[in-house]
Design a protein around this motif. Structure first.
Motif, mmCIF file in Angstrom:
data_model
loop_
_atom_site.group_PDB
_atom_site.id
_atom_site.type_symbol
_atom_site.label_atom_id
_atom_site.label_comp_id
_atom_site.label_asym_id
_atom_site.label_seq_id
_atom_site.Cartn_x
_atom_site.Cartn_y
_atom_site.Cartn_z
ATOM 1 N N ALA A 194 2.013 20.194 10.867
ATOM 2 C CA ALA A 194 1.581 19.551 12.104
ATOM 3 C C ALA A 194 1.306 18.072 11.891
ATOM 4 N N ARG A 195 0.664 17.733 10.769
ATOM 5 C CA ARG A 195 0.368 16.332 10.471
ATOM 6 C C ARG A 195 1.649 15.536 10.252
ATOM 7 N N LYS A 196 2.680 16.182 9.719
ATOM 8 C CA LYS A 196 3.967 15.513 9.530
ATOM 9 C C LYS A 196 4.496 14.988 10.860
ATOM 10 N N TYR A 197 4.470 15.835 11.883
ATOM 11 C CA TYR A 197 5.019 15.406 13.168
ATOM 12 C C TYR A 197 4.096 14.437 13.886
ATOM 13 N N GLU A 198 2.808 14.533 13.629
ATOM 14 C CA GLU A 198 1.895 13.523 14.147
ATOM 15 C C GLU A 198 2.194 12.170 13.507
ATOM 16 N N THR A 199 2.499 12.189 12.214
ATOM 17 C CA THR A 199 2.862 10.955 11.514
ATOM 18 C C THR A 199 4.132 10.349 12.104
ATOM 19 N N ILE A 200 5.146 11.184 12.322
ATOM 20 C CA ILE A 200 6.392 10.693 12.916
ATOM 21 C C ILE A 200 6.138 10.158 14.324
ATOM 22 N N GLN A 201 5.269 10.841 15.061
ATOM 23 C CA GLN A 201 4.923 10.393 16.410
ATOM 24 C C GLN A 201 4.395 8.968 16.405
ATOM 25 N N TRP A 202 3.459 8.671 15.494
ATOM 26 C CA TRP A 202 2.884 7.332 15.448
ATOM 27 C C TRP A 202 3.828 6.317 14.815
ATOM 28 N N LEU A 203 4.715 6.784 13.967
ATOM 29 C CA LEU A 203 5.778 5.905 13.474
ATOM 30 C C LEU A 203 6.665 5.473 14.640
ATOM 31 N N MET A 204 6.994 6.413 15.529
ATOM 32 C CA MET A 204 7.811 6.069 16.699
ATOM 33 C C MET A 204 7.054 5.153 17.662
ATOM 34 N N PHE A 205 5.732 5.301 17.721
ATOM 35 C CA PHE A 205 4.901 4.396 18.511
ATOM 36 C C PHE A 205 5.098 2.956 18.045
ATOM 37 N N GLN A 206 5.179 2.778 16.744
ATOM 38 C CA GLN A 206 5.442 1.438 16.215
ATOM 39 C C GLN A 206 6.875 1.010 16.492
ATOM 40 N N MET A 207 7.812 1.883 16.212
ATOM 41 C CA MET A 207 9.223 1.517 16.338
ATOM 42 C C MET A 207 9.608 1.191 17.782
ATOM 43 N N GLY A 208 9.072 1.975 18.718
ATOM 44 C CA GLY A 208 9.457 1.787 20.113
ATOM 45 C C GLY A 208 8.534 0.892 20.904
ATOM 46 N N GLY A 221 -13.422 6.652 14.813
ATOM 47 C CA GLY A 221 -13.846 7.680 13.871
ATOM 48 C C GLY A 221 -12.829 8.001 12.795
ATOM 49 N N ARG A 222 -11.750 7.215 12.700
ATOM 50 C CA ARG A 222 -10.714 7.446 11.697
ATOM 51 C C ARG A 222 -10.482 6.185 10.882
ATOM 52 N N ASP A 223 -10.228 6.345 9.598
ATOM 53 C CA ASP A 223 -9.812 5.216 8.781
ATOM 54 C C ASP A 223 -8.342 4.901 8.993
ATOM 55 N N TRP A 224 -7.541 5.957 9.241
ATOM 56 C CA TRP A 224 -6.084 5.805 9.368
ATOM 57 C C TRP A 224 -5.617 6.476 10.653
ATOM 58 N N VAL A 225 -4.446 6.151 11.091
ATOM 59 C CA VAL A 225 -3.996 6.535 12.428
ATOM 60 C C VAL A 225 -4.002 8.045 12.642
ATOM 61 N N THR A 226 -3.563 8.808 11.664
ATOM 62 C CA THR A 226 -3.563 10.267 11.809
ATOM 63 C C THR A 226 -4.758 10.915 11.120
ATOM 64 N N GLY A 227 -5.618 10.125 10.534
ATOM 65 C CA GLY A 227 -6.728 10.650 9.764
ATOM 66 C C GLY A 227 -6.493 10.599 8.275
ATOM 67 N N GLU A 228 -5.233 10.458 7.867
ATOM 68 C CA GLU A 228 -4.902 10.282 6.454
ATOM 69 C C GLU A 228 -3.819 9.215 6.339
ATOM 70 N N TYR A 229 -3.877 8.456 5.277
ATOM 71 C CA TYR A 229 -2.952 7.337 5.086
ATOM 72 C C TYR A 229 -1.517 7.846 5.041
ATOM 73 N N SER A 230 -0.621 7.166 5.738
ATOM 74 C CA SER A 230 0.750 7.657 5.866
ATOM 75 C C SER A 230 1.715 6.512 6.139
ATOM 76 N N ILE A 231 2.988 6.880 6.254
ATOM 77 C CA ILE A 231 4.011 5.891 6.584
ATOM 78 C C ILE A 231 3.793 5.309 7.977
ATOM 79 N N ALA A 232 3.065 6.012 8.836
ATOM 80 C CA ALA A 232 2.749 5.446 10.151
ATOM 81 C C ALA A 232 1.902 4.188 9.999
#
Length: 232
Positions: free
Chosen positions: A110-124, A170-181
């Motif tokens: 689930a976190r994988k697709y949340e990460t991709i979601q926020w990556l697309m937020f940046q890209m688009g 309440g989060r340090d990183w966009v999905t809650g854990e540091y990622s490619i997003a």
């Protein structure tokens, strides 16, 4: 793994170690995404400085790797099935590197697709809108007398910053854990300062975003990646 030293791109940017990932880039917000990711993931790579001039990005050698004439691009000599993989588009490269290493893509499905979601937020969103804002504030578009284009991108930048500010509550990183997003988003936030646009978007009105960028910039891998390859 097959020898990549004879690829067309190597005629202009020869590699000294063709056995490692070859990065063709310049330290723009899009470019540093990949150098930061490579550093964070601990991958061996060789960086080649490809300037934004037509002489570089529209050269036959670079177009052989990216027909869209934009940095960054990579060649992984040890791609799927052991074959070389040329790849362009920063978002695609980030996903590829994360899947190759099993790092920074999310600790659960689930976190994988949340990460991709926020990556697309940046890209688009963040990338195109902030980039256009920069054009109308710092570059050639600043000479346009009609205020409507600039106001459009100022307002859209504010909207995107507000979305991000809420997500970071309440989060340090966009999905809650540091990622490619985060690796995709944060360099564009930093770019607002380069464009001279922080004041006009009300940068200090987004305290979660401000603190987020500060955290990002303190990471050792980020400090290296932001200057790879060097501008000169």
């Amino acid at each position: 793994m097959k020898d990549t030293s004879t690829l067309t791109i190597g005629q202009r940017w020869p590699s000294t170690n063709p056995d490692v990932i070859q990065l063709y880039s310049f330290p723009t917000p899009n470019g540093v995404k990949i150098s930061i990711a490579l550093e964070e993931m601990g991958l061996d790579y060789e960086a080649h400085r490809v300037t934004l001039s037509d002489a570089d990005v529209k050269s036959p050698e670079f177009l052989s790797l990216n027909p869209n004439n934009k940095i960054p691009a990579i060649v992984d000599p040890n791609g799927p099935d052991g074959n070389p993989l040329p790849l362009f588009e920063s978002g695609a490269i980030l996903i590829y590197l994360a899947e190759k290493t099993g790092k920074l893509m999310g600790s659960t499905p689930a976190r994988k697709y949340e990460t991709i979601q926020w990556l697309m937020f940046q890209m688009g969103g963040v990338g195109p809108m902030f980039g256009q804002l920069g054009f109308f504030v710092k570059f050639a578009g600043s000479e346009v007398k009609d205020p409507i284009p600039r106001e459009r991108y100022i307002n859209e930048a504010k909207r995107l910053l507000n979305v991000l500010n809420k997500q970071l509550e309440g989060r340090d990183w966009v999905t809650g854990e540091y990622s490619i997003a985060d690796i995709a988003i944060a360099p564009w936030l930093r770019g607002l300062d380069f464009y001279g646009a922080r004041e006009m978007v009300g940068w200090t009105d987004y305290p979660n975003v401000v603190a987020y960028l500060d955290r990002f910039l303190e990471r050792p891998a980020v400090k290296i990646g932001l200057d790879t390859p060097p501008r000169d």
